[in-house]
Design an enzyme around this catalytic site. Sequence first.
Site, PDB file in Angstrom:
ATOM      1  N   HIS A 222       9.457  17.034  57.605  1.00 47.88           N
ATOM      2  CA  HIS A 222      10.711  16.772  57.762  1.00 47.88           C
ATOM      3  C   HIS A 222      11.014  15.498  57.303  1.00 47.88           C
ATOM      4  CE1 HIS A 222      11.531  20.143  61.051  1.00 47.88           C
ATOM      5  NE2 HIS A 222      10.774  20.578  60.042  1.00 47.88           N
TER       6      HIS A 222
ATOM      7  N   GLU B  12      10.367  19.536  53.529  1.00 47.28           N
ATOM      8  CA  GLU B  12      11.184  20.575  53.670  1.00 47.28           C
ATOM      9  C   GLU B  12      12.688  20.342  53.456  1.00 47.28           C
ATOM     10  OE1 GLU B  12       9.864  22.123  57.648  1.00 47.28           O
ATOM     11  OE2 GLU B  12      11.609  23.890  57.509  1.00 47.28           O
TER      12      GLU B  12
ATOM     13  N   TYR C  30       7.794  17.476  64.275  1.00 43.46           N
ATOM     14  CA  TYR C  30       8.915  17.338  64.007  1.00 43.46           C
ATOM     15  C   TYR C  30       9.610  16.154  64.546  1.00 43.46           C
ATOM     16  CZ  TYR C  30       9.575  20.340  67.975  1.00 43.46           C
ATOM     17  OH  TYR C  30       9.628  20.627  69.554  1.00 43.46           O
TER      18      TYR C  30
ATOM     19  N   GLU D 152       9.196  31.608  60.919  1.00 40.05           N
ATOM     20  CA  GLU D 152       9.394  30.681  62.111  1.00 40.05           C
ATOM     21  C   GLU D 152      10.529  31.133  62.943  1.00 40.05           C
ATOM     22  OE1 GLU D 152      10.365  27.293  59.523  1.00 40.05           O
ATOM     23  OE2 GLU D 152       8.441  26.317  60.013  1.00 40.05           O
TER      24      GLU D 152
ATOM     25  N   ARG E 226       5.551  17.148  69.429  1.00 38.39           N
ATOM     26  CA  ARG E 226       6.373  15.926  69.693  1.00 38.39           C
ATOM     27  C   ARG E 226       5.566  14.641  69.349  1.00 38.39           C
ATOM     28  NH1 ARG E 226       7.313  19.046  73.863  1.00 38.39           N
ATOM     29  NH2 ARG E 226       9.149  20.137  73.699  1.00 38.39           N
TER      30      ARG E 226
ATOM     31  N   HIS F  28       1.759  21.776  59.371  1.00 35.52           N
ATOM     32  CA  HIS F  28       3.305  21.355  59.762  1.00 35.52           C
ATOM     33  C   HIS F  28       3.340  19.902  60.494  1.00 35.52           C
ATOM     34  CE1 HIS F  28       7.647  20.662  60.618  1.00 35.52           C
ATOM     35  NE2 HIS F  28       7.889  22.022  60.113  1.00 35.52           N
TER      36      HIS F  28
ATOM     37  N   HIS G  55       9.530  29.160  54.056  1.00 36.56           N
ATOM     38  CA  HIS G  55       9.873  29.234  55.439  1.00 36.56           C
ATOM     39  C   HIS G  55      11.041  30.548  55.613  1.00 36.56           C
ATOM     40  CE1 HIS G  55       8.440  25.282  57.175  1.00 36.56           C
ATOM     41  NE2 HIS G  55       7.549  26.219  57.131  1.00 36.56           N
TER      42      HIS G  55
ATOM     43  N   ASP H  18      13.466  26.408  53.271  1.00 40.01           N
ATOM     44  CA  ASP H  18      13.617  27.109  54.682  1.00 40.01           C
ATOM     45  C   ASP H  18      14.743  27.932  54.364  1.00 40.01           C
ATOM     46  OD1 ASP H  18      14.722  27.610  57.339  1.00 40.01           O
ATOM     47  OD2 ASP H  18      12.907  26.402  57.977  1.00 40.01           O
TER      48      ASP H  18
ATOM     49  N   HIS I  77      17.229  29.074  64.315  1.00 43.00           N
ATOM     50  CA  HIS I  77      16.553  30.440  63.515  1.00 43.00           C
ATOM     51  C   HIS I  77      16.733  31.447  64.394  1.00 43.00           C
ATOM     52  CE1 HIS I  77      13.400  27.499  61.917  1.00 43.00           C
ATOM     53  NE2 HIS I  77      14.337  26.997  61.552  1.00 43.00           N
TER      54      HIS I  77
ATOM     55  N   ASP J 195      20.814  24.543  62.238  1.00 43.11           N
ATOM     56  CA  ASP J 195      19.494  24.775  62.429  1.00 43.11           C
ATOM     57  C   ASP J 195      19.102  25.608  63.678  1.00 43.11           C
ATOM     58  OD1 ASP J 195      16.591  24.693  61.966  1.00 43.11           O
ATOM     59  OD2 ASP J 195      16.580  22.725  62.258  1.00 43.11           O
TER      60      ASP J 195
ATOM     61  N   HIS K 265      17.303  26.922  57.069  1.00 48.03           N
ATOM     62  CA  HIS K 265      18.149  25.450  56.650  1.00 48.03           C
ATOM     63  C   HIS K 265      18.830  25.540  55.422  1.00 48.03           C
ATOM     64  CE1 HIS K 265      14.328  23.470  59.037  1.00 48.03           C
ATOM     65  NE2 HIS K 265      15.153  24.503  59.656  1.00 48.03           N
TER      66      HIS K 265
HETATM   67 ZN    ZN Z   1      14.507  24.928  61.570  1.00 48.82          ZN
HETATM   68 FE    FE Z   2      11.178  25.402  58.733  1.00 48.54          FE
HETATM   69 FE    FE Z   3      10.148  22.454  59.785  1.00 49.67          FE
END
Ligand code: ZN
Ligand code: FE
Ligand code: FE
Length: 276
Positions: A107, A142, A70, A256, A37, A67, A211, A176, A226, A224, A179
């Site tokens: 992202h 991504e 996000y 992920e 975060r 990464h 991913h 991904d 997973h 989105d 995604h």
């Molecule tokens: Zn995702």
């Molecule tokens: Fe991802």
């Molecule tokens: Fe991601």
Amino acid sequence: MFKIGCHLSASKGYLAMAQTASSIGANTFQFFTRNPRGGSAKAIDVGDIEKYHAYAEANGITAILAHAPYTLNLCSADAAIREFALNTMADDLRRMEYTPHQMYNFHPGSHVKQGVDVGIDLIAEGLNKVLWEDMTTTVLLETMAGKGSEIGRSFEELRRIIDKTELKDKLGVCLDTCHVHDGGYDIVGDLDKVIDEFDTIIGIDRLKAIHINDSKNPIGAHKDRHEKIGQGYIGLDAFEKIINHPVLRDLPFFLETPNELDGYAGEIELLKSIRK
Ligand code: ZN
Ligand code: FE
Ligand code: FE
């Protein structure tokens, strides 16, 4: 070599991540550069990095993927939020140079009612501020599911960001699977067509990492969420094609999926068993 790994906690440092990766049969890994975060990052521990490099060398770990948090939004309508994203990325990218020639994924952002064009302009403007000529890291955009006003829901949007970025050789793409599937690309029914489209629009040389996630939702859902490998709408047959595809097979794959370490170990074993 099959480069396969998963997302790991960075809380105990680089050496610990590499050891954890080896312990679950992985030879690569992904981690958050700081609390997902946002917030401040732990100081780089040079001793840990040295030990990491020795361990990685001895254990065949050649690629790692950092990464970004996000919540970063380079195209927020709020200038203070954009500034925060820029400062965080700039700091992350300086820290990445302790592990040179690796990858940093982020992202692209959400335009939140400003429209796609403004969003793309702001993202490229941000990249033009944080990238520098001598950096060794490749920054990956991504592919996104297109939830809300996310930018990066299509290959065309990513291409437009790259086109507006000056130091294009610093940029790549992380695909991904959850995604793109949620974004409407039929990787289950016609993987070759999706790869061709990526090549035509972005250029396959930009594709640097995958991913590898199943999806809880049908194609085009823009959700989105997973799912574990083989338990969602993408399914094991499609993953078998993905990890063995001549164009994709040498890229690093990062799980992920909703798992703890033992679950990841099981998925890595499963994927290795269907790797040709
Ligand atoms: Zn995702
Ligand atoms: Fe991802
Ligand atoms: Fe991601």
